[in-house]
Scaffold this motif. Structure first.
Motif, mmCIF file in Angstrom:
data_model
loop_
_atom_site.group_PDB
_atom_site.id
_atom_site.type_symbol
_atom_site.label_atom_id
_atom_site.label_comp_id
_atom_site.label_asym_id
_atom_site.label_seq_id
_atom_site.Cartn_x
_atom_site.Cartn_y
_atom_site.Cartn_z
ATOM 1 N N PHE A 101 0.845 -1.205 0.000
ATOM 2 C CA PHE A 101 0.000 0.000 0.000
ATOM 3 C C PHE A 101 0.872 1.244 0.000
ATOM 4 O O PHE A 101 2.042 1.204 0.425
ATOM 5 C CB PHE A 101 -0.969 0.005 1.182
ATOM 6 C CG PHE A 101 -0.334 0.171 2.535
ATOM 7 C CD1 PHE A 101 -0.208 1.429 3.119
ATOM 8 C CD2 PHE A 101 0.123 -0.932 3.248
ATOM 9 C CE1 PHE A 101 0.364 1.583 4.373
ATOM 10 C CE2 PHE A 101 0.701 -0.783 4.507
ATOM 11 C CZ PHE A 101 0.816 0.475 5.071
ATOM 12 N N LEU A 102 0.306 2.334 -0.483
ATOM 13 C CA LEU A 102 0.988 3.625 -0.504
ATOM 14 C C LEU A 102 0.599 4.372 0.766
ATOM 15 O O LEU A 102 -0.585 4.652 0.994
ATOM 16 C CB LEU A 102 0.578 4.419 -1.742
ATOM 17 C CG LEU A 102 1.298 5.742 -1.982
ATOM 18 C CD1 LEU A 102 2.777 5.517 -2.283
ATOM 19 C CD2 LEU A 102 0.640 6.511 -3.129
ATOM 20 N N SER A 103 1.577 4.672 1.577
ATOM 21 C CA SER A 103 1.330 5.307 2.866
ATOM 22 C C SER A 103 0.835 6.735 2.682
ATOM 23 O O SER A 103 1.470 7.545 1.991
ATOM 24 C CB SER A 103 2.622 5.311 3.686
ATOM 25 O OG SER A 103 2.541 6.233 4.751
ATOM 26 N N ALA A 104 -0.282 7.046 3.351
ATOM 27 C CA ALA A 104 -0.775 8.425 3.305
ATOM 28 C C ALA A 104 0.119 9.342 4.117
ATOM 29 O O ALA A 104 0.217 10.537 3.834
ATOM 30 C CB ALA A 104 -2.206 8.470 3.842
ATOM 31 N N ALA A 105 0.786 8.798 5.123
ATOM 32 C CA ALA A 105 1.604 9.637 6.004
ATOM 33 C C ALA A 105 2.937 10.013 5.372
ATOM 34 O O ALA A 105 3.372 11.169 5.443
ATOM 35 C CB ALA A 105 1.836 8.897 7.330
ATOM 36 N N SER A 106 3.598 9.042 4.744
ATOM 37 C CA SER A 106 4.964 9.279 4.269
ATOM 38 C C SER A 106 5.124 9.222 2.756
ATOM 39 O O SER A 106 6.134 9.688 2.225
ATOM 40 C CB SER A 106 5.894 8.227 4.890
ATOM 41 O OG SER A 106 5.521 6.922 4.429
ATOM 42 N N GLY A 107 4.148 8.632 2.056
ATOM 43 C CA GLY A 107 4.308 8.412 0.625
ATOM 44 C C GLY A 107 5.137 7.184 0.315
ATOM 45 O O GLY A 107 5.368 6.863 -0.853
ATOM 46 N N ASP A 108 5.598 6.465 1.341
ATOM 47 C CA ASP A 108 6.358 5.231 1.115
ATOM 48 C C ASP A 108 5.441 4.133 0.574
ATOM 49 O O ASP A 108 4.248 4.099 0.866
ATOM 50 C CB ASP A 108 6.969 4.725 2.425
ATOM 51 C CG ASP A 108 8.019 5.677 2.982
ATOM 52 O OD1 ASP A 108 8.448 6.592 2.246
ATOM 53 O OD2 ASP A 108 8.386 5.489 4.152
ATOM 54 N N VAL A 109 6.023 3.215 -0.169
ATOM 55 C CA VAL A 109 5.327 1.980 -0.522
ATOM 56 C C VAL A 109 5.702 0.946 0.526
ATOM 57 O O VAL A 109 6.889 0.646 0.722
ATOM 58 C CB VAL A 109 5.719 1.488 -1.928
ATOM 59 C CG1 VAL A 109 5.077 0.131 -2.218
ATOM 60 C CG2 VAL A 109 5.312 2.512 -2.980
ATOM 61 N N ARG A 110 4.700 0.419 1.235
ATOM 62 C CA ARG A 110 4.940 -0.521 2.322
ATOM 63 C C ARG A 110 4.348 -1.887 1.952
ATOM 64 O O ARG A 110 3.369 -1.972 1.209
ATOM 65 C CB ARG A 110 4.322 -0.018 3.626
ATOM 66 C CG ARG A 110 4.817 1.368 4.046
ATOM 67 C CD ARG A 110 4.332 1.742 5.434
ATOM 68 N NE ARG A 110 4.946 0.911 6.466
ATOM 69 C CZ ARG A 110 6.125 1.169 7.033
ATOM 70 N NH1 ARG A 110 6.815 2.238 6.669
ATOM 71 N NH2 ARG A 110 6.610 0.364 7.953
ATOM 72 N N VAL A 111 4.966 -2.924 2.465
ATOM 73 C CA VAL A 111 4.545 -4.296 2.183
ATOM 74 C C VAL A 111 4.359 -5.027 3.512
ATOM 75 O O VAL A 111 5.168 -4.874 4.435
ATOM 76 C CB VAL A 111 5.589 -5.035 1.314
ATOM 77 C CG1 VAL A 111 5.235 -6.523 1.194
ATOM 78 C CG2 VAL A 111 5.668 -4.410 -0.080
ATOM 79 N N LEU A 112 3.314 -5.790 3.616
ATOM 80 C CA LEU A 112 3.089 -6.631 4.799
ATOM 81 C C LEU A 112 2.710 -8.029 4.349
ATOM 82 O O LEU A 112 2.192 -8.226 3.243
ATOM 83 C CB LEU A 112 2.016 -6.028 5.703
ATOM 84 C CG LEU A 112 0.607 -5.862 5.141
ATOM 85 C CD1 LEU A 112 -0.232 -7.122 5.363
ATOM 86 C CD2 LEU A 112 -0.077 -4.663 5.814
ATOM 87 N N ARG A 113 3.011 -8.970 5.227
ATOM 88 C CA ARG A 113 2.619 -10.362 4.980
ATOM 89 C C ARG A 113 1.257 -10.588 5.616
ATOM 90 O O ARG A 113 1.053 -10.287 6.795
ATOM 91 C CB ARG A 113 3.666 -11.327 5.550
ATOM 92 C CG ARG A 113 3.413 -12.777 5.171
ATOM 93 C CD ARG A 113 4.577 -13.655 5.554
ATOM 94 N NE ARG A 113 5.766 -13.409 4.734
ATOM 95 C CZ ARG A 113 5.946 -13.921 3.525
ATOM 96 N NH1 ARG A 113 5.012 -14.684 2.972
ATOM 97 N NH2 ARG A 113 7.052 -13.658 2.853
ATOM 98 N N LEU A 114 0.318 -11.107 4.859
ATOM 99 C CA LEU A 114 -1.053 -11.281 5.339
ATOM 100 C C LEU A 114 -1.156 -12.471 6.298
ATOM 101 O O LEU A 114 -0.569 -13.525 6.041
ATOM 102 C CB LEU A 114 -1.995 -11.506 4.151
ATOM 103 C CG LEU A 114 -2.206 -10.275 3.265
ATOM 104 C CD1 LEU A 114 -2.833 -10.685 1.933
ATOM 105 C CD2 LEU A 114 -3.088 -9.249 3.973
ATOM 106 N N PRO A 115 -1.889 -12.306 7.415
ATOM 107 C CA PRO A 115 -2.080 -13.424 8.338
ATOM 108 C C PRO A 115 -3.052 -14.457 7.766
ATOM 109 O O PRO A 115 -3.832 -14.139 6.887
ATOM 110 C CB PRO A 115 -2.654 -12.744 9.577
ATOM 111 C CG PRO A 115 -3.294 -11.488 9.082
ATOM 112 C CD PRO A 115 -2.498 -11.061 7.887
#
Length: 329
Positions: free
Chosen positions: A315-329
């Motif tokens: 997802f594209l962070s609204a706070a920083s503009g970073d592209v972040r990745v997470l592993r889904l549970p």
């Protein structure tokens, strides 16, 4: 007996609170920093993300790749084009009516008169569809002609719609479309069309259909109806073979995780505040929602995607503009 009823009531209360209590934060990591990279997409093998970039951040304009776990950014394609989901084709619209389609494996090309419209590929990427619409007039009354073509073949018109278009391929021979059959009609149909036989099946009729999303296996479709009657408005799930639609009683941004699970970020969070966006999951088989956690952040402009293997989310962070990745549970 009285004690048993009390325990049952407490259990029910705990279950209800479980859907309302603040969710645990899902750990994520930034794989791209800054505001360089909206619109990132997953590679077909789910190992990397692709994005468009250029100077001054990169040496030249192109399509770049970063591993899903973060790391070195490399250039995947030196030219800018629309690439097919399996990365088998590059689609390059021209300045006129002709669009050039190049098979990346051998560089063989053919052209289609798409006038720059989007191309929808079948899962095998051996057949495609596109539309050509009138360029003037009210969109609701504008004629849109639907064409299909085999790779390296000539296009063939298969339908004419008004105020509609292509939602995707259900299989190799069947399109999912929406639109009006006549320009003066109020309502649109969401319907399937076998491009070989011409057989058509209407799934639903409404003023309009938004965010139409086919499941990865094409067996189901989810869509939103808004600004219609109270009975029609809502988020709906329906089999593409037909049958009654199932209302999901929630609004938000959604993506398919796999053929049996739908992910959704509700409007607002479960507590009704403006805190981090919450990620929920709907099981098609069970017909129930579960909360997977919150993102610890908000998603900018609904810019998020699920990896093709359903194990990760970016997802594209609204706070920083970073592209972040997470592993889904």
């Amino acid at each position: 007996m009285k004690r048993a009823r009390s325990l049952a009531a407490l259990a029910l209360a705990a279950l209800s609170l479980g859907t309302l209590a603040p969710a645990a934060t899902l750990p994520s990591q930034a794989v791209l920093s800054g505001t360089c990279c909206p619109g990132t997409v997953w590679t077909p093998d789910s190992r990397s993300l692709l994005f468009l970039d250029g100077p001054p951040a990169r040496g030249s304009t192109g399509i770049y790749e970063v591993p899903a776990g973060g790391g070195e950014v490399t250039r995947r394609f030196s030219s800018v084009a629309f690439f097919s989901p399996r990365l088998l084709w590059a689609v390059r619209p021209g300045s006129g009516e002709a669009t050039t389609l190049e098979r990346l494996a051998d560089g063989r090309r053919f052209t289609l008169p798409t006038y720059g419209s989007d191309v929808a590929w079948t899962r095998s990427e051996t057949r495609l569809a596109y539309t050509r619409s009138d360029t003037t007039g009210n969109y609701d009354r504008r004629a849109t002609r639907v064409y299909v073509a085999n790779a390296f073949g000539a296009p063939r018109a298969v339908a004419t719609l008004y105020g509609g278009g292509i939602s995707g391929w259900i299989g190799e021979d069947t399109l999912l479309l929406s639109g009006k059959s006549a320009p003066g009609n109020r309502d649109r149909d969401l319907f399937t069309l076998n491009v070989l036989t011409g057989a058509r099946k209407t799934l639903r009729t409404a003023l309009g259909f938004r965010a139409v999303a086919l499941s990865p296996d094409g067996q189901r479709v989810v869509y939103t109806v808004a600004f219609d009657s109270a009975a029609r408005n809502g988020l709906w799930l329906q089999d593409t073979a037909g049958g009654a639609a199932r209302e999901l009683n929630v609004y938000g941004s959604y993506r398919w995780r796999d053929a049996q699970r739908l992910l959704l970020i509700p409007l607002g969070d479960v507590t009704g505040t403006s805190g981090p966006h919450v990620l929920r999951q709907y099981g098609v088989g069970s017909g129930t929602w579960t909360t997977l956690g919150d993102l610890g952040d908000q998603v900018r402009q609904s810019d998020w995607n699920v990896s093709p293997d359903g194990t990760r989310l970016n997802f594209l962070s609204a706070a920083s503009g970073d592209v972040r990745v997470l592993r889904l549970p």
